[in-house]
Design a protein around this motif. Structure first.
Motif, PDB file in Angstrom:
ATOM      1  N   VAL A   1     -34.163 -14.862  79.752  1.00 54.81           N
ATOM      2  CA  VAL A   1     -33.488 -13.791  80.379  1.00 54.81           C
ATOM      3  C   VAL A   1     -32.371 -13.065  79.042  1.00 54.81           C
ATOM      4  O   VAL A   1     -32.673 -11.848  78.990  1.00 54.81           O
ATOM      5  CB  VAL A   1     -32.435 -14.018  81.370  1.00 54.81           C
ATOM      6  CG1 VAL A   1     -31.422 -13.128  81.557  1.00 54.81           C
ATOM      7  CG2 VAL A   1     -33.286 -14.257  82.675  1.00 54.81           C
ATOM      8  N   ALA A   2     -31.881 -13.824  78.280  1.00 62.16           N
ATOM      9  CA  ALA A   2     -30.958 -13.316  77.422  1.00 62.16           C
ATOM     10  C   ALA A   2     -31.806 -12.594  76.250  1.00 62.16           C
ATOM     11  O   ALA A   2     -31.405 -11.709  75.856  1.00 62.16           O
ATOM     12  CB  ALA A   2     -30.160 -14.522  76.564  1.00 62.16           C
ATOM     13  N   ALA A   3     -33.190 -13.337  75.915  1.00 61.83           N
ATOM     14  CA  ALA A   3     -33.882 -12.481  74.977  1.00 61.83           C
ATOM     15  C   ALA A   3     -34.680 -11.156  75.509  1.00 61.83           C
ATOM     16  O   ALA A   3     -35.337 -10.419  74.421  1.00 61.83           O
ATOM     17  CB  ALA A   3     -34.888 -13.721  74.450  1.00 61.83           C
ATOM     18  N   ALA A   4     -34.622 -11.113  76.781  1.00 58.53           N
ATOM     19  CA  ALA A   4     -35.788 -10.039  77.255  1.00 58.53           C
ATOM     20  C   ALA A   4     -35.197  -8.602  76.851  1.00 58.53           C
ATOM     21  O   ALA A   4     -35.955  -7.778  77.060  1.00 58.53           O
ATOM     22  CB  ALA A   4     -35.666 -10.062  78.722  1.00 58.53           C
TER      23      ALA A   4
ATOM     24  N   GLU B   1     -25.761  -5.699  81.427  1.00 61.09           N
ATOM     25  CA  GLU B   1     -25.353  -5.735  82.869  1.00 61.09           C
ATOM     26  C   GLU B   1     -26.440  -6.384  83.737  1.00 61.09           C
ATOM     27  O   GLU B   1     -26.378  -7.396  84.296  1.00 61.09           O
ATOM     28  CB  GLU B   1     -25.148  -4.497  83.560  1.00 61.09           C
ATOM     29  CG  GLU B   1     -24.272  -4.624  85.120  1.00 61.09           C
ATOM     30  CD  GLU B   1     -23.936  -3.496  85.365  1.00 61.09           C
ATOM     31  OE1 GLU B   1     -23.031  -3.444  86.449  1.00 61.09           O
ATOM     32  OE2 GLU B   1     -23.862  -2.286  84.825  1.00 61.09           O
ATOM     33  N   ARG B   2     -27.647  -5.966  83.372  1.00 60.00           N
ATOM     34  CA  ARG B   2     -29.035  -6.479  84.158  1.00 60.00           C
ATOM     35  C   ARG B   2     -29.308  -7.987  83.712  1.00 60.00           C
ATOM     36  O   ARG B   2     -29.606  -8.816  84.650  1.00 60.00           O
ATOM     37  CB  ARG B   2     -30.099  -5.642  83.755  1.00 60.00           C
ATOM     38  CG  ARG B   2     -31.471  -6.194  84.486  1.00 60.00           C
ATOM     39  CD  ARG B   2     -32.855  -5.935  83.954  1.00 60.00           C
ATOM     40  NE  ARG B   2     -32.849  -6.306  82.622  1.00 60.00           N
ATOM     41  CZ  ARG B   2     -33.244  -7.561  82.151  1.00 60.00           C
ATOM     42  NH1 ARG B   2     -33.549  -8.337  82.958  1.00 60.00           N
ATOM     43  NH2 ARG B   2     -33.443  -7.761  80.904  1.00 60.00           N
ATOM     44  N   ARG B   3     -29.030  -8.185  82.387  1.00 59.99           N
ATOM     45  CA  ARG B   3     -29.178  -9.458  81.951  1.00 59.99           C
ATOM     46  C   ARG B   3     -28.178 -10.638  82.680  1.00 59.99           C
ATOM     47  O   ARG B   3     -28.569 -11.742  83.039  1.00 59.99           O
ATOM     48  CB  ARG B   3     -29.389  -9.849  80.468  1.00 59.99           C
ATOM     49  CG  ARG B   3     -30.667  -8.996  79.935  1.00 59.99           C
ATOM     50  CD  ARG B   3     -30.517  -9.197  78.495  1.00 59.99           C
ATOM     51  NE  ARG B   3     -29.759  -8.196  77.774  1.00 59.99           N
ATOM     52  CZ  ARG B   3     -28.756  -8.285  76.565  1.00 59.99           C
ATOM     53  NH1 ARG B   3     -28.913  -9.587  75.974  1.00 59.99           N
ATOM     54  NH2 ARG B   3     -27.974  -7.605  76.296  1.00 59.99           N
TER      55      ARG B   3
ATOM     56  N   ALA C   1     -22.084 -16.100  75.708  1.00 60.10           N
ATOM     57  CA  ALA C   1     -22.370 -14.935  74.629  1.00 60.10           C
ATOM     58  C   ALA C   1     -22.825 -13.578  75.624  1.00 60.10           C
ATOM     59  O   ALA C   1     -22.721 -12.482  74.915  1.00 60.10           O
ATOM     60  CB  ALA C   1     -23.387 -15.652  73.784  1.00 60.10           C
ATOM     61  N   LEU C   2     -23.493 -13.835  76.646  1.00 59.85           N
ATOM     62  CA  LEU C   2     -23.747 -12.559  77.344  1.00 59.85           C
ATOM     63  C   LEU C   2     -22.691 -11.731  77.983  1.00 59.85           C
ATOM     64  O   LEU C   2     -22.436 -10.716  77.950  1.00 59.85           O
ATOM     65  CB  LEU C   2     -24.703 -12.804  78.565  1.00 59.85           C
ATOM     66  CG  LEU C   2     -26.186 -13.181  78.152  1.00 59.85           C
ATOM     67  CD1 LEU C   2     -26.869 -13.809  79.190  1.00 59.85           C
ATOM     68  CD2 LEU C   2     -27.017 -12.013  77.664  1.00 59.85           C
ATOM     69  N   ILE C   3     -21.638 -12.579  78.276  1.00 58.47           N
ATOM     70  CA  ILE C   3     -20.600 -11.858  78.915  1.00 58.47           C
ATOM     71  C   ILE C   3     -19.849 -11.168  77.681  1.00 58.47           C
ATOM     72  O   ILE C   3     -19.148 -10.042  77.974  1.00 58.47           O
ATOM     73  CB  ILE C   3     -19.524 -13.209  79.633  1.00 58.47           C
ATOM     74  CG1 ILE C   3     -20.327 -13.688  80.813  1.00 58.47           C
ATOM     75  CG2 ILE C   3     -18.090 -12.383  80.081  1.00 58.47           C
ATOM     76  CD1 ILE C   3     -20.508 -12.854  82.031  1.00 58.47           C
TER      77      ILE C   3
END
Length: 181
Positions: free
Chosen positions: A61-64, A69-71, A121-123
């Protein structure tokens, strides 16, 4: 694994003997010890397989690419769905982690920390880009969401009114509303 998971979920790790596991699985102790060095190893693997699956999915998901927001929403929902799909594994882990050997506990904490750091990291990406407000530290956001996930085994029932996906969508929506500026 399936027999041990069922027994640990029903009776508890400490109240389940190796003999009961091999009888339920229809194998010999020698066969069990061929794959697992101890009951402790078996308990560790029950949780590790779930965490490996969740980490692989989070990494994908993170690499997509696409919007952060979507991830984040997808990652937040996925951990809920995969936890519900493996509810016995999660319940066993949270009830029995303290019974793992100190070395296995360190391994599990390191595996969980890696997952939490990836989610954090995504946040942080969203906070730095202004998509998410940065008034709440990213670590606290992660702990908030995973606190909800860790308690699923105490209240979620497969025969209840909500599907795993519906629960995931609700919890992901709560997280996203909390993150919006």
């Amino acid at each position: 694994m399936a027999a041990a998971t069922r027994l640990f979920a029903d009776r508890g790790y400490d109240r389940t003997s190796v003999q009961e596991i091999v009888e339920a699985a229809g194998v010999t102790k020698g066969a069990l010890y061929h794959y697992f060095g101890s009951k402790d190893d078996l308990l560790h693997e029950i949780y590790a397989r779930l965490l490996r699956r969740q980490q692989e999915r989070l990494d994908a998901v993170a690499a997509a690419g696409g919007s952060v927001e979507r991830r984040v929403r997808e990652a937040a929902g996925d951990v809920v769905v995969t936890t519900i799909e493996n509810l016995d594994d999660a319940m066993i882990f949270f009830r029995s982690m303290h019974q793992l050997s100190p070395e296995k506990q360190r391994q599990v904490r390191a595996e969980r920390r890696r997952y939490h750091e990836s989610f954090r990291a995504l946040i942080e990406e969203g906070q730095k880009s202004g998509v998410f407000h940065d008034g709440t530290p990213a670590d606290l956001v992660v702990d908030y969401h995973f606190g909800s996930v860790h308690h699923l085994s105490s209240w979620y029932r497969p025969e209840g009114p909500l599907t795993p996906r519906q629960v995931a969508d609700h919890l992901a929506d709560l997280l996203m509303r909390a993150l919006r500026p």
